[in-house]
Scaffold this active site. Structure first.
Site, PDB file in Angstrom:
ATOM      1  N   TYR A 243     -14.679  17.495 -14.700  1.00  0.00           N
ATOM      2  CA  TYR A 243     -15.359  16.092 -15.133  1.00  0.00           C
ATOM      3  C   TYR A 243     -16.546  15.916 -13.957  1.00  0.00           C
ATOM      4  CZ  TYR A 243     -15.549  10.844 -14.933  1.00  0.00           C
ATOM      5  OH  TYR A 243     -16.042   9.633 -15.008  1.00  0.00           O
TER       6      TYR A 243
ATOM      7  N   ASP B 179      -6.300  18.870 -14.593  1.00  0.00           N
ATOM      8  CA  ASP B 179      -6.666  17.590 -14.822  1.00  0.00           C
ATOM      9  C   ASP B 179      -6.328  17.427 -16.630  1.00  0.00           C
ATOM     10  OD1 ASP B 179      -8.131  15.318 -15.945  1.00  0.00           O
ATOM     11  OD2 ASP B 179      -9.671  15.448 -14.556  1.00  0.00           O
TER      12      ASP B 179
ATOM     13  N   ARG C  65       0.838  -1.127   0.017  1.00  0.00           N
ATOM     14  CA  ARG C  65      -0.247  -0.048   0.058  1.00  0.00           C
ATOM     15  C   ARG C  65       0.716   1.176   0.178  1.00  0.00           C
ATOM     16  NH1 ARG C  65      -2.232   0.279   4.834  1.00  0.00           N
ATOM     17  NH2 ARG C  65      -1.429   2.322   5.242  1.00  0.00           N
TER      18      ARG C  65
ATOM     19  N   LYS D 111      -8.084   6.437 -19.344  1.00  0.00           N
ATOM     20  CA  LYS D 111      -8.461   6.851 -20.734  1.00  0.00           C
ATOM     21  C   LYS D 111      -7.015   6.620 -21.674  1.00  0.00           C
ATOM     22  CE  LYS D 111     -11.881   7.929 -18.582  1.00  0.00           C
ATOM     23  NZ  LYS D 111     -12.182   9.181 -17.876  1.00  0.00           N
TER      24      LYS D 111
END
Ligand SMILES: *Cc1c(COP(=O)(O)O)cnc(C)c1O
Length: 418
Positions: A117, A189, A64, A214
């Site tokens: 977004y 972004d 992690r 994407k």
């Protein structure tokens, strides 16, 4: 953990995308980065474990916190973006939320573009408000609106360029100057452009975010996100927050995305070549009403696109005749192009916001956000151009036919409570 990046500093983007992040300490001379599918790492001694925990010695502890495969992906994207370091996250939204959590506190103010977004906006609008963070939404293509919205409490300017779905642009250097003047961070972004076409840090951005889902992964088969920080201090902050909140990425996910990233240049070059030709084709098609593509000289910010981008990207939006009905007709008649949300894959996808993603928003509000009934969004992939053009052509030519079937559908899509 940081990997030596000095070797890849001088390389071109296409080469960097292929080689950056390759592990220096391979065991068998492997050419591809292996999947280190392990949750934890054994220490040779208690003293070594203590030294790793204290940061005195490098070395892995627990996946992690750090994992070699995930680190390789982080290094690759950080190098491409020109940042100090990057933190991979489970999803693009995990990247966005980690950035919000890292840098915003009660009493802070955010200036955000109104076209960001959907989920990035919802967090600001409906969730962070509960924690005392207030946001002003502005038209991100108007620098003066960003400047005017700044307050002494503004800690963050959050933009996305090219914007979804209008494909208008934010002037990155201008937004960076406005943020800096107020001591606020500029967060960009960069999902729609990818670092192959646009590197916001070069224009003064402090933080860059990606939905790796994407263009960077590019094969519509993995979800993932990334935060890239310009300087060490911000990187450390994001890294700490991702680790303690647990927003980090799994090694198998990282390996798949790394595999996609290696062909970023080829995919973006082919996609944007197709997109440019399709935009020109759509501009002359009798069933379209307008086309928005940063590569067209008719795009109001074409000059800005040339200044801050290395290419015009793979996204096109356009208006069709007969509004909502026209859009639905195109959706129902494409055969090759996939009818789906998401973008940036090798396969072309088409979407009609007014009847699909944004159908629940009242029509007046949709228009305010420039989501017009006739707007169709196209993510252009790497197929043969003629096949894409022919598919769009036949679907567009159906507009105005089989009306009765459509009326029922339009009615259904406009029903409240969807
Ligand atoms: C898809 C997307 C996101 C969210 O990413 P997920 O990987 O779906 O969580 C954020 N920003 C932009 C611009 C996107 O296209």
């Amino acid at each position: 953990m940081k990997i030596d990046r000095s070797k890849s500093k001088r390389l071109a983007k296409a080469t960097t995308a292929i080689h950056a992040g390759a592990l220096d300490h391979s065991v068998y001379g492997e050419v591809s980065v292996p999947i280190f599918q392990t949750s934890t790492f054994a220490f040779p001694s208690a003293a070594e474990g203590a030294a790793r925990f204290s940061g005195e010695k490098p070395g892995y502890i627990y996946s992690r916190l750090d994992n070699p495969t995930v680190n390789a992906l982080e290094e690759s994207v950080a190098t491409l973006e020109g940042g100090f370091g990057a933190v991979a996250t489970a999803t693009g939204m995990a990247a966005v939320s980690t950035v919000y959590l890292s840098f915003l506190s009660a009493g802070d103010h955010v200036v955000a573009a109104n076209c960001i977004y959907g989920a990035s906006r919802v967090i600001l609008e409906s969730e962070l408000i509960r924690y005392g963070v207030e946001t002003t939404f502005v038209d991100g293509s108007q620098l003066s609106q960003i400047e005017k919205a700044m307050r002494p409490q503004t800690r963050m300017v959050f933009v996305e360029t090219p914007m979804n779905p209008s494909l208008k642009l934010t002037d990155l250097a201008g937004a960076a100057a406005a943020a800096q003047k107020q001591g606020a961070l500029l967060v960009v972004d960069n999902t729609f452009a990818s670092p192959y076409l646009q590197r916001p840090i070069e224009f003064g951005a402090d933080i860059v975010i990606h939905s790796l889902t994407k263009l960077i992964n590019g094969h519509a088969d993995v979800i993932g996100g990334m935060v890239i920080a310009r300087v060490r201090e911000r990187y450390d902050r994001v890294k700490r927050m991702a680790n303690i909140f647990g927003n980090t990425m799994d090694p198998h996910q990282a390996w798949l995305i790394l595999r996609g990233l290696r062909t970023l240049a080829l995919r973006v070059e082919k996609g944007q070549e197709n997109a440019m030709k399709l935009a020109r084709f759509l501009e002359t098609h009798p069933k379209t009403t307008w086309v928005s593509y940063p590569g067209l000289s008719s795009h109001p910010q074409h000059e800005l696109a040339k200044r801050q981008m290395d290419g015009f990207g793979c996204m096109i939006s356009f208006g069709v005749q007969n509004g909502l009905e026209g859009g639905i007709t195109v959706m129902n008649n494409v055969r090759l192009i996939g009818l789906a949300v998401s973008l940036g894959g090798v396969e072309s996808l088409i979407e009609h916001p007014a009847s699909m993603t944004h159908a629940c928003i009242p029509p007046e509000k949709r228009r305010e956000a420039e989501i017009y009934d006739e707007l169709v969004r196209l993510s252009v992939g790497c197929e043969d151009f003629d096949d894409l053009r022919n598919d769009l052509d036949q679907a567009l030519n159906r507009i105005g036919q089989d009306k009765s079937a459509l009326e029922a559908q339009i009615e259904a899509s406009q029903e409240p409570g969807c």
